[in-house]
Design a protein around this motif. Structure first.
Motif, PDB file in Angstrom:
ATOM      1  N   ALA A 193      -0.435  -3.236  -7.089  1.00 42.74           N
ATOM      2  CA  ALA A 193      -1.804  -2.688  -6.330  1.00 42.74           C
ATOM      3  C   ALA A 193      -2.736  -4.478  -6.000  1.00 42.74           C
ATOM      4  O   ALA A 193      -3.499  -4.470  -4.966  1.00 42.74           O
ATOM      5  N   ILE A 194      -2.049  -5.360  -6.439  1.00 41.31           N
ATOM      6  CA  ILE A 194      -3.041  -6.447  -5.934  1.00 41.31           C
ATOM      7  C   ILE A 194      -2.340  -6.554  -4.697  1.00 41.31           C
ATOM      8  O   ILE A 194      -3.763  -6.876  -4.129  1.00 41.31           O
ATOM      9  N   LEU A 199       2.787   2.306  -3.281  1.00 39.14           N
ATOM     10  CA  LEU A 199       2.228   2.591  -4.573  1.00 39.14           C
ATOM     11  C   LEU A 199       2.262   4.326  -4.179  1.00 39.14           C
ATOM     12  O   LEU A 199       2.699   5.390  -5.357  1.00 39.14           O
ATOM     13  N   HIS A 226      -6.688   5.709  -3.176  1.00 37.00           N
ATOM     14  CA  HIS A 226      -5.490   5.400  -2.182  1.00 37.00           C
ATOM     15  C   HIS A 226      -7.017   3.988  -1.531  1.00 37.00           C
ATOM     16  O   HIS A 226      -6.311   3.189  -1.087  1.00 37.00           O
ATOM     17  N   ALA A 256      -1.677  -4.941  -2.769  1.00 35.31           N
ATOM     18  CA  ALA A 256      -2.110  -3.556  -1.527  1.00 35.31           C
ATOM     19  C   ALA A 256      -3.930  -3.873  -1.363  1.00 35.31           C
ATOM     20  O   ALA A 256      -4.228  -3.594  -0.157  1.00 35.31           O
ATOM     21  N   GLU A 257      -3.960  -4.083  -2.053  1.00 35.36           N
ATOM     22  CA  GLU A 257      -5.378  -4.184  -2.134  1.00 35.36           C
ATOM     23  C   GLU A 257      -5.913  -5.652  -0.849  1.00 35.36           C
ATOM     24  O   GLU A 257      -6.677  -5.999  -0.739  1.00 35.36           O
ATOM     25  N   HIS A 316       1.013  -1.154  -0.457  1.00 39.23           N
ATOM     26  CA  HIS A 316       0.041  -0.197   0.230  1.00 39.23           C
ATOM     27  C   HIS A 316       0.962   0.919   0.423  1.00 39.23           C
ATOM     28  O   HIS A 316       0.538   2.143  -1.020  1.00 39.23           O
ATOM     29  N   SER A 317       1.915   0.929   0.770  1.00 42.88           N
ATOM     30  CA  SER A 317       2.690   2.060   0.620  1.00 42.88           C
ATOM     31  C   SER A 317       3.480   2.594  -0.042  1.00 42.88           C
ATOM     32  O   SER A 317       3.905   3.478  -1.216  1.00 42.88           O
ATOM     33  N   ALA A 347      -5.274   2.032  -9.157  1.00 40.70           N
ATOM     34  CA  ALA A 347      -4.130   2.126  -9.249  1.00 40.70           C
ATOM     35  C   ALA A 347      -3.260   3.034  -9.820  1.00 40.70           C
ATOM     36  O   ALA A 347      -2.959   3.905  -9.411  1.00 40.70           O
ATOM     37  N   GLU A 368      -1.668   6.446  -7.465  1.00 38.21           N
ATOM     38  CA  GLU A 368      -0.200   7.235  -7.077  1.00 38.21           C
ATOM     39  C   GLU A 368      -0.011   7.713  -7.153  1.00 38.21           C
ATOM     40  O   GLU A 368       1.436   8.880  -6.618  1.00 38.21           O
ATOM     41  N   GLN A 426       3.067  -2.159 -11.322  1.00 36.90           N
ATOM     42  CA  GLN A 426       2.239  -0.807 -10.576  1.00 36.90           C
ATOM     43  C   GLN A 426       0.659  -2.077 -10.288  1.00 36.90           C
ATOM     44  O   GLN A 426       0.711  -2.413  -9.112  1.00 36.90           O
ATOM     45  N   GLU A 475     -16.764  -5.761   4.310  1.00 37.34           N
ATOM     46  CA  GLU A 475     -16.196  -4.830   3.572  1.00 37.34           C
ATOM     47  C   GLU A 475     -16.213  -5.481   1.842  1.00 37.34           C
ATOM     48  O   GLU A 475     -17.465  -5.030   1.305  1.00 37.34           O
ATOM     49  N   GLN A 479      -8.987  -1.929 -10.863  1.00 38.33           N
ATOM     50  CA  GLN A 479      -8.068  -1.506  -9.853  1.00 38.33           C
ATOM     51  C   GLN A 479      -6.910  -1.285 -10.575  1.00 38.33           C
ATOM     52  O   GLN A 479      -6.927   0.229 -10.014  1.00 38.33           O
ATOM     53  N   LEU A 517      -8.386   0.689  -2.488  1.00 32.49           N
ATOM     54  CA  LEU A 517      -8.012   0.218  -3.078  1.00 32.49           C
ATOM     55  C   LEU A 517      -8.097  -0.953  -1.735  1.00 32.49           C
ATOM     56  O   LEU A 517      -8.007  -2.059  -1.566  1.00 32.49           O
ATOM     57  N   LEU A 518      -8.370  -0.115  -0.589  1.00 38.72           N
ATOM     58  CA  LEU A 518      -8.524  -0.744   0.654  1.00 38.72           C
ATOM     59  C   LEU A 518      -9.722  -1.499   0.876  1.00 38.72           C
ATOM     60  O   LEU A 518     -10.225  -2.717   1.708  1.00 38.72           O
ATOM     61  N   ALA A 540      -4.458  -5.782   1.456  1.00 39.86           N
ATOM     62  CA  ALA A 540      -3.983  -5.335   2.924  1.00 39.86           C
ATOM     63  C   ALA A 540      -5.275  -4.739   4.042  1.00 39.86           C
ATOM     64  O   ALA A 540      -4.773  -5.108   5.283  1.00 39.86           O
ATOM     65  N   GLY A 541      -6.330  -4.529   3.129  1.00 40.96           N
ATOM     66  CA  GLY A 541      -7.385  -4.235   4.129  1.00 40.96           C
ATOM     67  C   GLY A 541      -8.333  -6.233   4.095  1.00 40.96           C
ATOM     68  O   GLY A 541      -8.722  -6.127   5.487  1.00 40.96           O
ATOM     69  N   ASP A 561      -7.097  -5.654   9.120  1.00 41.25           N
ATOM     70  CA  ASP A 561      -8.147  -5.088   9.455  1.00 41.25           C
ATOM     71  C   ASP A 561      -9.794  -6.344   8.957  1.00 41.25           C
ATOM     72  O   ASP A 561     -10.008  -6.931   8.768  1.00 41.25           O
TER      73      ASP A 561
END
Lengths: 234, 234
Positions: free
Chosen positions: A163-164, A120, B117, A166-167, A117-118, B163, B167, A159, A180, B159, B120-121, A169-170, A174
């Motif tokens: 992104a895959i 990105l 940003h 990062a997604e 996530h960061s 992304a 970015e 990228q 969600e 996605q 994505l989550l 991460a949720g 959490d």
DNA sequence: ACCTGAACACCGTTCAAGT
DNA sequence: ACCTGAACACCGTTCAAGT
């Protein structure tokens, strides 16, 4: 002789207070992250770990984003560039080997999705990241992808992989994020053919496949797209 | 008659304290975001704006991520799905119209990249998001993309667009992020043909193109990839 | 059920002052 | 130059208590 005079204890007694350095800070950050997760890697926490005040870190790092990028650059040492190295043979053709390199990158990020996530926001730019870029470019070159497409393609490929991860991460840390994702899944299932004909027509297939299957398909998709999509003339 | 008795002032005098509601909270959140940016849309700040304590908001929202998803869902009303509506004709073929819808989505996110940003989550799942999904699926269907590929493709397409916007979030508000992008750019320029032959060979082309050109190419690339990449049999 | 004050346990970043 | 204590200006979330 002054041999009996007390040795300068403060230097040897304890390793207590090693001098600050960029490397020391990043190493400590990686250690804390592995032990407690990225959310604990804060400027304040790191300062505490290094036995100083948070202000001291700003001598080495401009902000938290830069810290996270530095951590990622460190972790990128674990990416397996191997599949990209056998030029011509190796296991499978260039497409498969490129997908393997990208999947390795994604797997590293998967271990710490919040880092993805960061990433990105603040991309690393150290030797490990450059080596990854080079490996991807080499494989695109081997596959005969025109230079212009390869130059822009390396960006989309990395990228997409980022992104895959990062997604996820949720989904991960959490507990609510699950809901969600479920909320979207529920909404997709709950609609009617009248309101959303195509969503209804595809139904469960929209949510089908394991994460691994989807990752593999997505990487192939973007690789193929890069191969067949010419850049604008202008 | 009691006509001269004082009207219940507390109800009409000032709009002072409207009852809390999900819609009211989200509307306030959107207003604060437009005025001061997403970074100011915090549970505490929102509570203050609504003249209550932060705890009250947790009756309607499970957490901050859910709040951000709700804001995005609201903004998604501005996405232009028009290009997807003329089935068969309209301006350009299905590929161009699909790229236009996705570009419209990206442009909405570009106005608030930090929202991208968040997206994505925690993805939205409201009517505006569903309409977007439906529009993308309809265009893929029109283009004769096999259902399986369309089902997974809609995910990659959205996605990717998300992304790209996310970015930008770094580049935008963070003055330092510019340096970080610069750091990668510098690193790419500074390497040698010995260390990184392909990076050196492509040189400035790695960083070429306007954001608009790159966006257009990326969308075409992922659309083409979706069109030509079969899903695994299993 | 809905709402809340207060508390718990933190944040990033800057600044003036020290060495 | 490098380092720091202290301060500024905030956070998310929970809990026990109220209505």
């Amino acid at each position: 002789m002054t041999s009996r005079s007390p040795a300068p204890r403060s230097r040897r007694e304890r390793p207590a207070k090693p001098a600050l350095s960029y490397e020391g800070i990043v190493d400590t950050a990686v250690r804390v992250m592995r032990a407690e997760g990225l959310q604990r890697v804060t400027m304040r926490r790191l300062a505490q770990e290094l036995d100083t005040g948070p202000a001291s870190l700003y001598v080495y790092l401009a902000n938290t984003a830069e810290l996270h990028a530095a951590i990622l650059e460190e972790l990128l040492g674990a990416v397996d560039l191997g599949p990209g190295e056998g030029p011509g043979e190796g296991p499978g053709d260039w497409r498969e080997r490129l997908a393997a390199v990208l999947a390795s990158y994604t797997r590293v990020l998967f271990q710490h999705p919040s880092l993805a996530h960061s990433a990105l926001l603040a991309r690393p730019s150290g030797p490990n990241y450059l080596a990854l870029v080079e490996a991807v470019l080499a494989l695109l070159h081997e596959g005969g992808v025109p230079d212009g497409q390869a130059a822009w393609g390396v960006d989309v490929l990395l990228q997409t992989a980022t992104a895959i991860a990062a997604e996820q991460a949720g989904r991960d840390q959490d507990a609510h994020a699950e809901d969600e994702h479920g909320a979207l899944a529920d909404a997709l299932r709950a609609t009617t053919p009248e309101r959303h004909p195509r969503i209804a027509a595809l139904g469960a297939d929209l949510l089908s496949g394991t994460p691994e299957q989807r990752l593999a398909w997505i990487l192939r998709t973007v690789i193929n797209g890069t191969l067949v999509t010419p850049r604008p003339e202008a």
